[in-house]
Design a protein around this motif. Sequence first.
Motif, PDB file in Angstrom:
ATOM      1  N   TYR A 186     -20.578 -41.010  14.165  1.00 31.95           N
ATOM      2  CA  TYR A 186     -21.308 -42.247  14.519  1.00 31.95           C
ATOM      3  C   TYR A 186     -20.388 -43.206  15.257  1.00 31.95           C
ATOM      4  O   TYR A 186     -20.767 -43.828  16.254  1.00 31.95           O
ATOM      5  CB  TYR A 186     -21.849 -42.888  13.226  1.00 31.95           C
ATOM      6  CG  TYR A 186     -22.712 -44.104  13.447  1.00 31.95           C
ATOM      7  CD1 TYR A 186     -24.088 -43.993  13.631  1.00 31.95           C
ATOM      8  CD2 TYR A 186     -22.156 -45.380  13.458  1.00 31.95           C
ATOM      9  CE1 TYR A 186     -24.880 -45.118  13.822  1.00 31.95           C
ATOM     10  CE2 TYR A 186     -22.940 -46.508  13.655  1.00 31.95           C
ATOM     11  CZ  TYR A 186     -24.309 -46.376  13.836  1.00 31.95           C
ATOM     12  OH  TYR A 186     -25.101 -47.486  14.038  1.00 31.95           O
ATOM     13  N   ALA A 212     -19.624 -53.937  19.479  1.00 35.59           N
ATOM     14  CA  ALA A 212     -20.087 -55.170  20.120  1.00 35.59           C
ATOM     15  C   ALA A 212     -18.916 -56.068  20.505  1.00 35.59           C
ATOM     16  O   ALA A 212     -18.952 -56.761  21.538  1.00 35.59           O
ATOM     17  CB  ALA A 212     -21.035 -55.928  19.172  1.00 35.59           C
ATOM     18  N   HIS A 231     -21.775 -48.351   8.801  1.00 36.25           N
ATOM     19  CA  HIS A 231     -22.467 -48.220  10.094  1.00 36.25           C
ATOM     20  C   HIS A 231     -22.537 -49.578  10.786  1.00 36.25           C
ATOM     21  O   HIS A 231     -22.297 -49.689  11.997  1.00 36.25           O
ATOM     22  CB  HIS A 231     -23.881 -47.654   9.871  1.00 36.25           C
ATOM     23  CG  HIS A 231     -23.893 -46.177   9.600  1.00 36.25           C
ATOM     24  ND1 HIS A 231     -24.373 -45.635   8.430  1.00 36.25           N
ATOM     25  CD2 HIS A 231     -23.472 -45.119  10.343  1.00 36.25           C
ATOM     26  CE1 HIS A 231     -24.254 -44.302   8.471  1.00 36.25           C
ATOM     27  NE2 HIS A 231     -23.706 -43.975   9.628  1.00 36.25           N
ATOM     28  N   ALA A 232     -22.843 -50.615  10.020  1.00 35.76           N
ATOM     29  CA  ALA A 232     -22.903 -51.963  10.598  1.00 35.76           C
ATOM     30  C   ALA A 232     -21.530 -52.386  11.133  1.00 35.76           C
ATOM     31  O   ALA A 232     -21.423 -52.992  12.213  1.00 35.76           O
ATOM     32  CB  ALA A 232     -23.399 -52.957   9.546  1.00 35.76           C
ATOM     33  N   ASP A 282     -20.940 -50.786  14.421  1.00 35.08           N
ATOM     34  CA  ASP A 282     -21.718 -51.474  15.461  1.00 35.08           C
ATOM     35  C   ASP A 282     -21.044 -52.789  15.864  1.00 35.08           C
ATOM     36  O   ASP A 282     -20.987 -53.138  17.045  1.00 35.08           O
ATOM     37  CB  ASP A 282     -23.137 -51.771  14.946  1.00 35.08           C
ATOM     38  CG  ASP A 282     -23.955 -50.503  14.741  1.00 35.08           C
ATOM     39  OD1 ASP A 282     -23.583 -49.448  15.295  1.00 35.08           O
ATOM     40  OD2 ASP A 282     -24.976 -50.574  14.016  1.00 35.08           O
ATOM     41  N   GLU A 283     -20.538 -53.505  14.883  1.00 39.20           N
ATOM     42  CA  GLU A 283     -19.878 -54.780  15.181  1.00 39.20           C
ATOM     43  C   GLU A 283     -18.603 -54.558  16.000  1.00 39.20           C
ATOM     44  O   GLU A 283     -18.310 -55.316  16.929  1.00 39.20           O
ATOM     45  CB  GLU A 283     -19.545 -55.518  13.871  1.00 39.20           C
ATOM     46  CG  GLU A 283     -20.790 -56.056  13.163  1.00 39.20           C
ATOM     47  CD  GLU A 283     -20.553 -56.339  11.679  1.00 39.20           C
ATOM     48  OE1 GLU A 283     -21.535 -56.341  10.917  1.00 39.20           O
ATOM     49  OE2 GLU A 283     -19.389 -56.545  11.290  1.00 39.20           O
ATOM     50  N   ARG A 320     -19.910 -44.475  19.671  1.00 45.67           N
ATOM     51  CA  ARG A 320     -19.866 -45.878  20.105  1.00 45.67           C
ATOM     52  C   ARG A 320     -18.487 -46.283  20.624  1.00 45.67           C
ATOM     53  O   ARG A 320     -18.190 -47.463  20.792  1.00 45.67           O
ATOM     54  CB  ARG A 320     -20.298 -46.771  18.942  1.00 45.67           C
ATOM     55  CG  ARG A 320     -21.810 -46.720  18.752  1.00 45.67           C
ATOM     56  CD  ARG A 320     -22.254 -46.913  17.327  1.00 45.67           C
ATOM     57  NE  ARG A 320     -23.700 -46.642  17.235  1.00 45.67           N
ATOM     58  CZ  ARG A 320     -24.211 -45.405  17.095  1.00 45.67           C
ATOM     59  NH1 ARG A 320     -23.418 -44.349  17.028  1.00 45.67           N
ATOM     60  NH2 ARG A 320     -25.521 -45.249  17.027  1.00 45.67           N
TER      61      ARG A 320
END
Lengths: 279, 279
Positions: free
Chosen positions: B132, B95, B87-88, B91-92, B136
Motif C-alpha cells: 500500500y 500528501a 493506511h491513513a 496517505d498523509e 503511494r
Amino acid sequence: MNDEDLSRFSINQMTVRQLPLPELVEACRDLGVGGVGLWREPVQRYGVEAAAKLVRDAGLTVTTLCRGGFLTATDPVERAEALGDNHAAIDEAAALGTDTLVLVSGGLPAGSKDLHGARERIADALAVLGPYAAERGVRLAIEPLHPMYAADRCVVSTLAQALDLAERFPAHQVGVTVDTYHIWWDDRAPEQIARAGAGGRIHTFQLADWTTPLPAGVLNGRGQIGDGAVDMREWKRYVEAAGYTGPIEVELFNEELWARDGREVLAETARRFVEHVIR
Amino acid sequence: MNDEDLSRFSINQMTVRQLPLPELVEACRDLGVGGVGLWREPVQRYGVEAAAKLVRDAGLTVTTLCRGGFLTATDPVERAEALGDNHAAIDEAAALGTDTLVLVSGGLPAGSKDLHGARERIADALAVLGPYAAERGVRLAIEPLHPMYAADRCVVSTLAQALDLAERFPAHQVGVTVDTYHIWWDDRAPEQIARAGAGGRIHTFQLADWTTPLPAGVLNGRGQIGDGAVDMREWKRYVEAAGYTGPIEVELFNEELWARDGREVLAETARRFVEHVIR
C-alpha cells in the motif's frame, strides 16, 4: 511451598536491604531459604569476619558477593584504586566462602565517548584480577547490564559482549552473570546462554522482572517476580539447557519493596519464585 | 555556519514542538534550514492539505513523517484499527510529499510476555502495509527503539531485529530508521548499518545524544547534540560508508528544550549539528 521448591532459591541481600544482616539470616532460617547473595557495603558495616561466621553458623550458602568492577577509569590513580578495591572484594568473597564475585564493569569516564576503549580497559583489569581471584577459589562473573546503563554504569550491555571479554581468560577465572532484568529483551541472549554454558561460564543466574514505567534514574524499578514482562520459566529453561543447575538468586532494586516489612517481602519473593519459576 | 554546512540538516518537528507549524516553517526559512521531519498530530491539527501547501510553498523538504506503527495487538478489533490508522498515515505521508514513514512498532499487549509473537505480528502487518505504501511512493522505516522501550513501546530493539523484519519485503517497501539514540550502545550496530546500506534500506538517519540521569518514564531525556555520550561523527561515517547520503534529522524529546524559546532551540540545534556532525 516446600523445601524442595526452595532448594535452588537464593535471596539477594539488596532485595530486602531493610533487614539488618542478623535479621536476614534469621528470616532465611524461618522460611527455609538456604542461599543468600551478599553485598559488600552491609557486610563491611557488620564486619566481614563476623558476617562470615554468622552465615556459616546458620548453615547458609553465600551464592554470590556483589560487587566488584568499575574498571573503566583512564586516570592512573583511579585505575590503581579500582584494582585495589577489587582485590579487597575478592578477599571478602573468599572470607565469606562464596565462589562468585559479581562484576559491574563501569561506565564511560567523564567526557569520554569511547565504548570500545572502556571495554578494553576492563579486559586489562581482568588479566590482573582473574589469577588473583582463582588463587582464592573465587570466580569473577561479568554482569552485562541493560543497555540503558551503558554510559554511566556498565559499558558491557549484552551477554555476547560479556563473553567476548570472559573468553579471553580461563573459565575458572572469569565467567558471566545471567540476569533476566538485563537481557530479557535480547533475542540473541538464548544462543549466548548456550555459548556461556558450553564454556562453563554461567557463574550465577539472577532474576528480576521488567516493569514500567521506569523511575527517574532507572535504578530502582526492578519488578517483583511475576509482576512484569519476563517469562521466568523460559529463561530457567535456557540456563538449564546450557547445563546450569546452581542457585537461582532473586535480586530486586525496588523502592516500594524496600518501604515494606522485610520479612514479608522475603516471604512474598519466595512464594513468587515457586509460583513463577519452579512450578 | 553556511548553507553548505546545513545542506543535509533536517529538524524534526518534535525537537521544537513549542513552535506552531507556520512559525517552524518561518524559522527554517530564516535560518536556512531546508528539511523538516513532521509528526502526524500537529499536522492533523493544522490540516494535512494545508500543512502540505505550507511546507511546499516554503520550499521545504519533508524528510520523514513520524509515525506509524503500534502493530502488535492481538485483539482483532485493535489490529484492524491499527492497520486502518497506518493506511491513513501512509496517505498523509504521500500528501505531504515525503517518501518515508517512520514506524514505532509497538510493545507487548497487556499481560503478554511473548516478544517473538509480537515481532511476528509486525511482519504480518508489514505484508499488508508495504505494498500500500509503495503504491503511494512511501517507504516504511522500521525504527529499532532502545531496549528500555521493549515492553511498552517497541519490541524491535536492535538494527539486526529491524532488518530481520524489513528483509522479508522489498527495500522500496520496508527499510529501517538509524537513530543514534537507540543504537549507540550496540557494538553490532556498525555491521548492521553496513547490512542495511547494502540492501538500500537506510531510509532515514536521525540523531539524538545520550545523557544521564534518565527522567522518569525515560521518554523525554534525549540530549542535545554534543551534550552526551554519542560520537556523532563516527555514526555519520558508518552510514556514509554504507552509502547513505541523504538528510540527517535531529529528533530530540527533551522537556528542558521544550521549555525554551523554539527559535532559539532551532538555531542552537543547527549550530550543534554543524559543530558536532559536519565540521
